[in-house]
Design an enzyme around this catalytic site. Structure first.
Site, PDB file in Angstrom:
ATOM      1  N   LYS B  79     -76.207  -9.969   6.459  1.00  0.00           N
ATOM      2  CA  LYS B  79     -77.087  -8.764   6.635  1.00  0.00           C
ATOM      3  C   LYS B  79     -76.029  -7.495   6.332  1.00  0.00           C
ATOM      4  CE  LYS B  79     -79.795  -9.899  10.581  1.00  0.00           C
ATOM      5  NZ  LYS B  79     -81.106  -9.776  10.186  1.00  0.00           N
ATOM      6  N   GLY B 233     -83.918 -15.848  15.492  1.00  0.00           N
ATOM      7  CA  GLY B 233     -82.572 -15.368  15.685  1.00  0.00           C
ATOM      8  C   GLY B 233     -82.059 -15.594  17.073  1.00  0.00           C
TER       9      GLY B 233
END
Lengths: 186, 290
Positions: B79, B233
């Protein structure tokens, strides 16, 4: 004619679409019960070979499918599928069906930035568009393996008896030559 | 459209039907891979911990990302902050397989997203509706995920975003072609992308579910609602038995219509992530980056 497409993970819908456009019937293999259906050929699609191989085993499809391939059922295997068929994998990792006498290198062109497009001749088909996506290639082909295509000197398409293995993705292109060739075997 | 962009969209196609897991160490990456993840998302802290810790959260330490790249053979994603094109440049230089310009991290730019057309590396972005999705695709994203509400273990927002996307696509598909010009203006999206949705009745790129998926049933719910794969996640490594839960979620995604199998898979998974309900949280990450 009915073709079974391994549908546990990856780009199986693209194969199904192309097979249907050529007039074949299609069924999906997601679990052991699906193997009870009748089918004349098998497609092993692109995706992640580690995931597909693991699910084949844990969903109890591995042994029956391996037996069918050994008994001569026609198979078209693309990218991850080629890894599932390969007898040897040079850079480690698990072997799966091991019915195709070749040595394959996985992620042979590196990571996604190494992915590329090429257009080269495929034996019996002609010029063919080839998408290589984190693709493997064949480092070494066994004695009776027919090499169908190479790119930059590396073997990217082979046939051995009832098995076609390619490192690229005919299902992502508009060219249906590879699927036609496969359906002729079924 | 560049050939690299086509190849990047096609990599997302190869991930379909799979589960992408957040990992913070090479060890977790190996657990994820052996549990059947089709890719891993390398990050310093999982969203639940980012949420708990507060403060500014940024791109992960490149050394940690490298360790994860070396640990597994499946694709590695990472990310960067919304608008932080230099973090994206670093990730591209590290040959990351997919860059997630993510609202989970603190946004670096409150107006502009990254011009992703300038990169060869693929990008994925979160979207709550068709407008956000087509804006991100217009900027060069080759894969979309729902935003959901990360780090909560509450699937309600992912469901809301997926349903909203379906409704938006149904509406655009049913529109008269001559109404699309005005609609592109209303949605603030490129006309040609809107026209492609109208014609094909789907997004031009692969769409995964993300945010709050904690159980095999959550994952199958998202698949039945039309997701093409699932991100998990905090739901895995914040649960009692990560390996078993991860494995069950992978199988539930592959057989998302088989309720009997999913019931069996859901047995004895240990403690699920405790989670927080959406009305109990102070920070809505999904509000970031419209």
């Amino acid at each position: 004619m009915k073709i079974a497409v391994l549908a546990v993970q990856g780009a199986f819908l693209e194969h199904e679409k192309m097979l249907k456009s050529l007039g074949a019937e299609v069924m999906e293999l997601r679990k052991a019960e699906d193997l009870l259906g009748d089918f004349d050929g098998l497609v092993l699609p692109g995706g992640e070979s580690t995931v597909q191989g693991k699910l084949l085993r844990e969903l109890n499809m591995f042994d029956p499918l391996k037996r069918r391939i050994e008994e001569g059922m026609p198979v078209l295997a693309t990218c991850a599928g080629l890894i599932l068929l390969a007898e040897r994998i040079s850079n480690g990792g698990e072997r799966y069906f091991a019915t195709l006498p070749v040595t394959v290198r996985r992620n042979a062109y590196g990571r996604q930035l190494g992915s590329f497009f090429a257009e080269e001749a495929v034996k019996g088909i002609g010029r063919f568009p080839m998408e290589f996506i984190r693709a493997p290639y064949v480092e070494q082909a066994g004695e009776n393996v027919e090499v169908l295509g190479t790119v930059d000197g590396n073997i990217v398409a082979v046939r051995y008896q009832n098995q076609i293995g390619v490192a690229f993705h005919p299902e992502l292109t508009a060219h249906d030559g590879m699927h036609r060739k496969f359906l002729e075997m079924c | 459209m560049s050939k690299q962009y086509e190849l990047n969209k096609e990599l997302a196609q190869m991930l379909k039907g799979g589960v992408i897991m957040d990992v913070t160490t090479p060890e977790q990456a190996r657990i994820a891979e052996s549990a059947g993840a089709c890719a891993v998302m390398a990050l310093e802290r999982i969203p639940a911990d980012i949420r708990a810790a507060g403060g500014v959260s940024r791109m992960s330490d490149p050394k940690m990302i490298r360790g994860i790249q070396e640990a597994v053979s499946i694709p590695v994603m990472a990310k960067c902050r919304i608008g932080h094109f230099v973090e994206a440049q670093l990730l591209e230089a590290m040959e990351i397989d997919y860059i997630d310009e993510s609202e989970v991290l603190s946004p670096a730019d409150d107006v502009y997203h990254i011009d992703k057309t300038r990169f060869r590396a693929p990008f994925l972005c979160g979207a709550r509706d068709l407008g956000e999705a087509l804006r991100r695709i217009g900027e060069g994203a080759s894969m979309i995920r729902t935003k959901g509400e990360p780090g909560t273990g509450d699937v309600v927002q992912a469901v809301r975003h997926m349903r909203r996307m379906n409704d938006d696509i149904a509406k655009i598909s049913a529109m008269r072609e001559d109404a699309l010009f005005h609609e592109a203006k209303v949605l603030e999206v490129p006309y040609d992308l809107l026209k492609s949705v109208h014609e094909k009745k789907r997004l031009p790129v692969v769409n995964f579910a993300a945010g709050g998926v904690a159980t095999p049933a959550d994952a199958a719910l998202m698949m039945q609602l039309g997701a093409e794969g699932v991100f998990v996640g905090s739901g895995i490594f914040k649960s009692g038995n990560p390996e078993k839960r991860a494995n069950a979620i992978v199988k539930a995604v592959a057989n998302y219509l088989d309720a009997a199998m999913i019931a069996h898979l859901s047995e004895d998974l240990g403690e699920a992530m405790v989670g927080i309900n959406e009305d109990e949280i102070e920070l809505l990450m999904a509000e970031r980056g419209k």
